[in-house]
Design a protein around this motif. Structure first.
Motif, short mmCIF file in Angstrom:
data_model
loop_
_atom_site.label_atom_id
_atom_site.label_comp_id
_atom_site.label_asym_id
_atom_site.label_seq_id
_atom_site.Cartn_x
_atom_site.Cartn_y
_atom_site.Cartn_z
N LYS A 74 32.08 92.28 16.13
CA LYS A 74 31.15 91.20 16.44
C LYS A 74 30.18 91.66 17.54
O LYS A 74 30.57 92.22 18.55
CB LYS A 74 31.92 89.97 16.92
CG LYS A 74 31.02 88.75 17.10
CD LYS A 74 31.84 87.52 17.45
CE LYS A 74 30.93 86.31 17.60
NZ LYS A 74 31.70 85.09 17.94
N GLY A 75 28.90 91.40 17.30
CA GLY A 75 27.89 91.77 18.29
C GLY A 75 27.34 93.16 18.11
O GLY A 75 26.39 93.56 18.78
N LYS A 76 27.93 93.95 17.20
CA LYS A 76 27.44 95.30 16.93
C LYS A 76 26.79 95.34 15.56
O LYS A 76 27.27 94.72 14.61
CB LYS A 76 28.60 96.31 16.98
CG LYS A 76 29.30 96.37 18.33
CD LYS A 76 28.38 96.92 19.42
CE LYS A 76 29.12 97.05 20.74
NZ LYS A 76 28.25 97.58 21.80
N ASP A 77 25.70 96.07 15.44
CA ASP A 77 24.95 96.11 14.18
C ASP A 77 25.25 97.38 13.41
O ASP A 77 24.70 98.44 13.68
CB ASP A 77 23.45 96.01 14.48
CG ASP A 77 22.65 95.65 13.24
OD1 ASP A 77 23.22 95.73 12.14
OD2 ASP A 77 21.47 95.29 13.38
N MET A 81 23.26 101.81 12.03
CA MET A 81 23.88 103.12 11.89
C MET A 81 23.84 103.61 10.45
O MET A 81 23.55 104.78 10.18
CB MET A 81 25.33 103.08 12.39
CG MET A 81 25.96 104.46 12.52
SD MET A 81 25.03 105.54 13.65
CE MET A 81 25.32 104.69 15.20
N GLY A 82 24.13 102.71 9.51
CA GLY A 82 24.10 103.10 8.10
C GLY A 82 22.71 103.54 7.66
O GLY A 82 22.54 104.53 6.94
N ILE A 85 21.91 107.04 9.19
CA ILE A 85 22.61 108.14 8.52
C ILE A 85 21.94 108.47 7.19
O ILE A 85 21.69 109.64 6.87
CB ILE A 85 24.09 107.77 8.29
CG1 ILE A 85 24.82 107.72 9.63
CG2 ILE A 85 24.75 108.77 7.36
CD1 ILE A 85 26.23 107.18 9.54
N ASP A 86 21.60 107.43 6.41
CA ASP A 86 20.92 107.66 5.13
C ASP A 86 19.55 108.29 5.34
O ASP A 86 19.13 109.16 4.57
CB ASP A 86 20.77 106.34 4.37
CG ASP A 86 21.98 106.02 3.52
OD1 ASP A 86 23.00 106.74 3.64
OD2 ASP A 86 21.92 105.06 2.73
N ALA A 87 18.83 107.84 6.36
CA ALA A 87 17.50 108.38 6.63
C ALA A 87 17.58 109.88 6.92
O ALA A 87 16.75 110.66 6.42
CB ALA A 87 16.85 107.65 7.81
N ASP A 107 16.11 100.03 18.23
CA ASP A 107 17.15 101.04 18.03
C ASP A 107 16.69 102.16 17.09
O ASP A 107 17.29 103.24 17.07
CB ASP A 107 18.42 100.41 17.46
CG ASP A 107 19.16 99.57 18.50
OD1 ASP A 107 18.79 99.66 19.69
OD2 ASP A 107 20.09 98.83 18.13
N PHE A 108 15.64 101.90 16.32
CA PHE A 108 15.16 102.91 15.37
C PHE A 108 14.11 103.83 15.98
O PHE A 108 13.54 104.68 15.29
CB PHE A 108 14.61 102.23 14.11
CG PHE A 108 15.65 101.51 13.32
CD1 PHE A 108 16.64 102.21 12.65
CD2 PHE A 108 15.67 100.12 13.26
CE1 PHE A 108 17.62 101.55 11.91
CE2 PHE A 108 16.64 99.45 12.53
CZ PHE A 108 17.62 100.17 11.87
#
Length: 326
Positions: A74-77, A81-82, A85-87, A107-108
């Protein structure tokens, strides 16, 4: 950006569904199509959440591939991260010319910087509240509001039922309010015109002006100011002359009004009568060899004077007026 006669750029479109509403989908993909082919279209989020019902209803319509990201803590997105990693996997594949990162999340920022460092173009898309760090990390950044979508607040979304969101995916679409073209914006445009001007011809290609602006202001978009294109802003800037070439490309250049005013003062003081007026014909004949108004698109001397402040003209006379006290 893809150019006529060249192979279109292959773009990877990665959407943070937790941070973007479905209302922007159509306009978003139409905008991306201006810059290349969306070879990959992936959208990330927790698809078990009712918050993404709007996106679920249009996945097939837009050929979006949903990537499930559970909220483990909870509170973490986990979506961030997914997507990152794909990028990086797509970047290392070497198959893409550019990336479209759709999120208003700072964050990006490191991801955008890393992709650009690898020589790939980054197009960012997010709301007006997107932090400056992410906007500046992109080659170009587009405000979703300019594409016709204004995000609902989280409170509004939370109050709406899942059914209502699914049935009305376009409910959040409204026209964004335009900004005024302030002094700072005018200064940016004037400096960019100067930097883009070809010293050999004195003309600046409008496309190059746009590129110069983007180098310092990746988030600059004429639509923010209510103009469909940059050329419309430049025309309202005043003091510019425009032309198009055989390929219908637009160019502009500054009209040297400061030089003209000095010359008009000189001519007026030379030929003015005791009543304080000078003959239009006489002054025009004096000015023409020194400042050819036809080169700047003016058909006649009176037409030119009509664009100059502090000049009063009659049918056959003119006089210079003192500037109004500030």
């Amino acid at each position: 950006m893809s150019n006529e006669g060249l192979k279109p750029e292959k773009l990877a479109v990665l959407i943070d569904a937790d941070n973007t509403t479905a209302a922007c989908a159509q306009d978003l993909l139409e905008e991306i199509a201006k810059y290349g082919i969306a070879s990959v279209k992936r959208i990330y989020g927790d698809w078990s959440s009712p918050m993404l019902s709007g996106w679920r209803s249009i996945l097939l319509k837009h050929a979006l591939v949903p990537i499930q990201q559970f909220a483990y803590t909870k509170g973490k997105d986990a979506t961030d991260m997914g997507l990152i990693i794909d990028a990086m996997d797509l970047l290392y594949s070497g198959h893409f010319d550019g990336f479209c990162l759709v999120s208003s999340d700072s964050d990006f920022t490191p991801l955008a910087s890393r992709i650009r460092a690898a020589g790939r173009v980054v197009y960012g898309f997010g709301r007006a509240k997107t932090p400056e760090a992410f906007r500046q990390a992109c080659d170009r950044f587009f405000y979703i509001e300019n594409l016709g979508e204004v995000e609902k607040s989280k409170d509004e979304i939370g109050a709406a039922s899942t059914t209502a969101l699914a049935d009305r995916p376009e409910a959040a679409k409204v026209t964004a309010k335009s900004r005024q073209m302030d002094a700072a914006t005018k200064s940016l445009l004037n400096k960019s015109i100067k930097d883009a001007t070809d010293e050999a011809t004195g003309w600046a290609f409008v496309g190059k002006i746009g590129n110069v602006i983007s180098e310092t202001r990746p988030d600059f978009d004429s639509r923010t100011y209510g103009y469909a294109k940059l050329s419309g802003m430049l025309r309202d800037l005043r003091g510019l002359q425009f032309r198009t070439d055989e390929a219908n490309r637009m160019y502009c250049r500054k009209i040297p009004y400061s030089d003209l005013i000095k010359l008009l003062d000189e001519a007026f003081n030379k030929f003015k009568s005791a009543k304080g007026w000078a003959s239009l014909d006489v002054v025009g004949k004096y000015v023409k060899p020194r400042w050819d108004w036809q080169e700047y698109g003016f058909e006649s001397f009176p037409e030119l004077l009509g664009k100059v402040d502090h000049v009063e003209i009659t049918n056959d006379g003119m006089r210079m007026l003192a500037p109004a006290a500030s």
